[in-house]
Design an enzyme around this catalytic site. Sequence first.
Site, PDB file in Angstrom:
ATOM      1  N   LYS A   1       0.804  -1.221   0.000  1.00  0.00           N
ATOM      2  CA  LYS A   1       0.000   0.000   0.000  1.00  0.00           C
ATOM      3  C   LYS A   1       0.834   1.266   0.000  1.00  0.00           C
ATOM      4  O   LYS A   1       0.497   2.214  -0.711  1.00  0.00           O
ATOM      5  CB  LYS A   1      -0.999   0.001   1.151  1.00  0.00           C
ATOM      6  N   THR A   2       1.899   1.292   0.757  1.00  0.00           N
ATOM      7  CA  THR A   2       2.712   2.499   0.757  1.00  0.00           C
ATOM      8  C   THR A   2       3.345   2.701  -0.613  1.00  0.00           C
ATOM      9  O   THR A   2       3.505   3.827  -1.086  1.00  0.00           O
ATOM     10  CB  THR A   2       3.787   2.424   1.853  1.00  0.00           C
TER      11      THR A   2
ATOM     12  N   ASP B   1      -1.546   8.024   4.609  1.00  0.00           N
ATOM     13  CA  ASP B   1      -1.159   6.635   4.830  1.00  0.00           C
ATOM     14  C   ASP B   1      -1.740   6.178   6.173  1.00  0.00           C
ATOM     15  O   ASP B   1      -1.968   7.009   7.051  1.00  0.00           O
ATOM     16  CB  ASP B   1       0.374   6.544   4.849  1.00  0.00           C
ATOM     17  N   GLU B   2      -1.955   4.903   6.339  1.00  0.00           N
ATOM     18  CA  GLU B   2      -2.451   4.338   7.600  1.00  0.00           C
ATOM     19  C   GLU B   2      -3.677   5.091   8.101  1.00  0.00           C
ATOM     20  O   GLU B   2      -3.752   5.494   9.271  1.00  0.00           O
ATOM     21  CB  GLU B   2      -1.353   4.381   8.682  1.00  0.00           C
TER      22      GLU B   2
ATOM     23  N   GLN C   1      -5.627  -3.573  10.717  1.00  0.00           N
ATOM     24  CA  GLN C   1      -4.356  -3.199  11.358  1.00  0.00           C
ATOM     25  C   GLN C   1      -4.509  -1.984  12.259  1.00  0.00           C
ATOM     26  O   GLN C   1      -3.547  -1.302  12.574  1.00  0.00           O
ATOM     27  CB  GLN C   1      -3.287  -2.927  10.308  1.00  0.00           C
TER      28      GLN C   1
ATOM     29  N   ARG D   1       3.945  -9.628   9.686  1.00  0.00           N
ATOM     30  CA  ARG D   1       5.277  -9.049   9.460  1.00  0.00           C
ATOM     31  C   ARG D   1       6.206 -10.074   8.821  1.00  0.00           C
ATOM     32  O   ARG D   1       7.263  -9.741   8.300  1.00  0.00           O
ATOM     33  CB  ARG D   1       5.936  -8.568  10.772  1.00  0.00           C
TER      34      ARG D   1
END
Length: 725
Positions: free
Chosen positions: A37-38, A223-224, A254, A605
């Site tokens: 996504k980033t 973002d996020e 998340q 992760r």
Amino acid sequence: MGDLLEKIRPQLNEQQLDAVTTADGPLLILAGAGSGKTRVLTYRSAYLIAECGVSPFNILAVTFTNKAANEMRTRMESLVGAAVRDMQVSTFHSFAARVLRRFGDKTGLGRDFTIYDEEDAVALLKQCMVDLNINPKAHSPRKVKEYISSAKDKMIGPDAYKATAASFFNKIVAEIYPRYQQRLQDSSALDFDDLLYRTVQLLTACTDVLESLQNKYRYIMVDEYQDTNHTQYLLVSKLAARYKNICVVGDDDQSIYGWRGADIGNILKFEDDFPGCKVVRLEQNYRSTQTILRAASNVVSNNCSRKSKTLFSKGELGDKIILLSTDDDASEAGAVADSIEDLIRTEKAPRSGIAVLYRTNAQSRAIEETLKKRFIPYTIVGGIRFYQRKEIKDSLAYLKIISNPKDIISFRRIVNYPSRGLGNVALAAIEAEAASKNLSPVELALVSNGDFLRSQARTGFLQLAGVVRSLITAKRDLPPDRYVEAAINISGVRAEVMTGDAIESESRKENLDELIAAVKEYCQQNPTAAIEAFLEEITLYTDVDSWDESADVVTLMTLHSAKGLEFPAVFITGLEEGLLPHSRSLDKDRDIEEERRLFYVGITRARNHLFLTYARSRRRFASAVSNESRFLAELPAETLRFVSAQKHASYPTQNMSASLPNTAVSADRYRHLAVGRWVVHPTWGPGRIIARQGADESTMIDVMFQYVGRKKLLAKYADLEVKDY
DNA sequence: GCACATAGTATTTTT
DNA sequence: TACTATGTGC
């Protein structure tokens, strides 16, 4: 034209390409873990610049950490070159600070405000409580701070707070809150929450400021987004209100910062806030093996409140997840160290690809000790931060009182450090004298001969005044790095640090040198920047920001810090009830769900290898017993391989033979009945062993049965069949 | 006013 | 367990 698109097209799947090339209008990207996504956000910014002719000046990208911002900038540089420099990529907090400084004349704050970190803010709050005769012992200032923070997160000011305060504690907070704000104002200081709170206030009160920012930042990326709180939400939606070119990326699964005011509702209602918004789902995972992804999805599917997503991966099946059951925290650490050694030996895994994650910072200790003993190089992210160390904060306080003479917290910090014979009595006298002359104590020092003080204190006060004067001269005459070096010497901090025991003072001295080096480096990168910019940057620094991911060491950090990162091999430790999920979240379903998401973040992760560990007993305060985390039961059995770790045994990794360690267990005839195993009882059906005692004829097995609940059984008589997988 | 010792307390995550 | 705050003795 077209070059960039040709270049990036082969690197993206259909959904990613769709997101990247959607130029205008509101865009919601619902992205799963490991879906890039980033990267999509970065490519989209580059696309706007290179293909749509958008000026980089008109793009604002907001992230939560400096690390994410830097990463985005670095990646963009390789795509669009020097043009990135004109694009604003910042964290919410540094963006807010920048706006507030720029429009300082409209906020009543000026441009030279100081930002108080958590420690400073709590110290000030405590001071306020003392002023108001509220016993800081009866009500912890930290808790009061939490309440004020959450009020500011919701844009509730002191007056509004007072009007609605209902409970006993709310009323106490209501009393302290206005005074705290007043003292912040008097000190020309802002806490973290104020940065956002006052920026939103500014945008609400001054339409001209809002309009000029709306026109500047025609394209906004966040973002996020699932981590935004109400003020952050207001900030970006106000900025985007005019052109509506807002693109947010997030993953509700998340969301792990609810306790800090993050409102998962922001992402869930984005489509209502921006009607006609386009939604893109990124559901392909590029990071983890099928096995790991399967386990992660299964865990998080136990949450009720979520936008359901189906993550899929085209990657390989991969090894099973290793579940390590250990005796206590020391043997847990031993098992982790053994497995790390195995990974390095058999897989030739670089240390930098290995992370050990835990719920609380305190857990790092045991692991750290073991790694040290085994000569496994490691680094810890978090814990006591560099810029929080006492000698560093002392040095910085001297710099801060020169930059902002009103900063009362920094003044109190250094007034008698190094010792100048100025105790509580003298301090009170100085503050009273300053107040009567309508000056801050530092300003007073520059004009007073100290005649209001008794002789000993007067000498000390004049000494301090001398230091202040020298610092002002040094600041004027020297470049920032030399100034900091001079300040550490002039203030006497360096000399003070050298007293005391040798090892301790050596490391403190090194820290001071490191501070000087940091300023030097900062000056090289920002040749025109003043020292104030450096001070701001470091108070807004986070732990992960300083993490050097390329160093050949194993990384230790909390699950929270690990968000956004990935490692070929991940250990998640302390999978016990009370730890993960944490004891403070046990009574609310909502909190349990957040803990589950935290576990999900941890699992995702990992690229190839995932190890989960727990200890059957763990020293927490006084006692002892711990039960395995409920989340372990949510992992599909076929993704797991159970290993009962024994002290000093060696632990097989996946590709070694399937042999269990048998050195220490050979005497245990019930070793097949290890904690974590699935068993079937002729009467009670399937269940899982959650604890056991002893290793002899009287061994007791504690089983949680799927249908009939928990039972304690004598191993000798219980006719348990182990379900093997 | 300071330094040291002792007792008590608080332990999640952090921009 | 570890740190902090308070109290005591100089």
